[in-house]
Design a protein around this motif. Structure first.
Motif, short mmCIF file in Angstrom:
data_model
loop_
_atom_site.label_atom_id
_atom_site.label_comp_id
_atom_site.label_asym_id
_atom_site.label_seq_id
_atom_site.Cartn_x
_atom_site.Cartn_y
_atom_site.Cartn_z
N PRO A 136 0.80 -1.23 0.00
CA PRO A 136 0.00 0.00 0.00
C PRO A 136 0.83 1.27 0.00
O PRO A 136 0.45 2.28 -0.60
N GLU A 137 2.00 1.26 0.67
CA GLU A 137 2.81 2.47 0.79
C GLU A 137 3.79 2.66 -0.36
O GLU A 137 4.45 3.71 -0.45
N ALA A 138 3.93 1.67 -1.23
CA ALA A 138 4.99 1.72 -2.24
C ALA A 138 4.64 2.62 -3.42
O ALA A 138 3.52 2.60 -3.92
N ARG A 139 5.63 3.38 -3.85
CA ARG A 139 5.55 4.13 -5.11
C ARG A 139 6.66 3.57 -6.00
O ARG A 139 7.83 3.54 -5.59
N CYS A 140 6.30 3.13 -7.18
CA CYS A 140 7.26 2.45 -8.05
C CYS A 140 7.67 3.35 -9.21
O CYS A 140 6.83 4.06 -9.78
N TYR A 141 8.95 3.31 -9.56
CA TYR A 141 9.52 4.19 -10.59
C TYR A 141 10.28 3.38 -11.63
O TYR A 141 10.86 2.33 -11.32
N LEU A 142 10.29 3.91 -12.85
CA LEU A 142 11.05 3.33 -13.95
C LEU A 142 12.00 4.38 -14.52
O LEU A 142 11.65 5.56 -14.61
N ALA A 143 13.19 3.92 -14.92
CA ALA A 143 14.14 4.78 -15.63
C ALA A 143 14.35 4.19 -17.02
O ALA A 143 14.40 2.97 -17.18
N PHE A 144 14.49 5.06 -18.01
CA PHE A 144 14.51 4.62 -19.41
C PHE A 144 15.86 4.91 -20.06
O PHE A 144 16.46 5.97 -19.88
N GLY A 145 16.32 3.93 -20.83
CA GLY A 145 17.54 4.07 -21.60
C GLY A 145 17.40 3.34 -22.91
O GLY A 145 16.85 2.22 -22.94
N GLY A 146 17.81 3.95 -23.99
CA GLY A 146 17.68 3.30 -25.29
C GLY A 146 16.25 3.04 -25.69
O GLY A 146 15.96 2.07 -26.40
#
Length: 266
Positions: A171-181
């Protein structure tokens, strides 16, 4: 400089414990057959998320006072009854009674982990253009990216993806993505507890390391934590690792070093 006293250690260990419990609870909902379980114990928690899961360990024991032999025996029974070797994170500020009990019961050091922190009051950070929050329909993409980075392979089993899925459903998690190529190549998560931001699940896939993706993930999560009013951020890293170096370049310092202790199943 931040004083790494008992008060700070209690705050940091409690947050990590709450994250572990929330992750195990998410796994219970997603895969009841996994046997995920948790038990409050000696000021902390024992957490089981699978025999081979990195989430299976005890955390924050001894942070609120003396620990009894009976409590350690309960912890061992919790893990052994599920086929897992007893394992726990030992904070150097835990009550000395815990250290004495573990030394008598044949525990050994399997690994060290640096707990790192940085203040956030008054911090202003520009958004990282190559990082964004994961969209609601990107659970599989995020979990797969985390797994590929941690395990350093492209093909993952459903069980290996499950760890990331459990984090996603905290419930508390915020998920992130980083992009390359042009593709998602790194991932990380953020959880907030009473003004403390915990950065975790950092993972960059092979072939994309050294390109600044991890540093960008750190900055974006710090920006979000500061915007949410957090006064402190924390993470964990292997001593001397590239991950620790990236955090230090973003203002973190080592608060203390924990020993990861295990006892063989006999």
């Amino acid at each position: 400089m931040i004083h790494a006293g008992l008060g700070l250690a209690r705050r940091l260990e409690a947050a990590e414990g709450m994250n572990g419990v929330a992750c195990a609870e998410a796994q219970q909902r997603l895969r009841p057959e996994s046997g995920a379980a948790m038990m409050e114990l000696a000021g902390g928690w024992a957490i089981f998320a699978g025999v081979e899961s990195p989430l299976t360990h005890a955390i924050a024991l001894g942070m609120r006072g003396p620990v009894s032999a009976e409590a350690v025996e309960r912890m061992e029974k919790f893990f052994l009854s599920r086929g897992a070797a007893p394992a726990l994170d030992l904070c150097p500020l835990a009550d000395v009674s815990l250290i004495e009990l573990l030394s008598k019961r044949g525990y050994r050091i399997a690994e060290y982990n640096n707990v790192i922190v940085r203040p956030l009051a008054g911090v202003q950070i520009e958004p990282a253009g190559i990082v964004r929050g994961a969209y609601p329909d990107e659970e599989h993409l995020w979990a797969r990216t985390v797994g590929r980075g941690f395990l350093e392979k492209d093909e993952l089993t459903p069980e290996e993806i499950d760890v990331g899925s459990a984090i996603w459903h905290m419930p508390e998690a915020r998920c992130y993505l980083a992009f390359g190529g042009g593709r998602a190549a790194a991932a990380g998560a953020l959880a907030l507890h009473n003004g403390l931001a915990t950065l975790f699940a950092d993972s960059t896939m092979l072939g994309f390391r050294g390109a600044g993706l991890h540093a960008a993930l750190i900055r974006e999560r710090l920006r979000a934590a500061a915007a949410a009013g957090c006064d402190l951020a924390t993470a964990s890293a292997l001593p001397g690792s590239v991950s620790q170096r990236n955090y230090e370049r973003n203002g973190f310092q080592v608060a203390y070093t924990k020993a990861i202790l295990t006892r063989a199943v006999t």
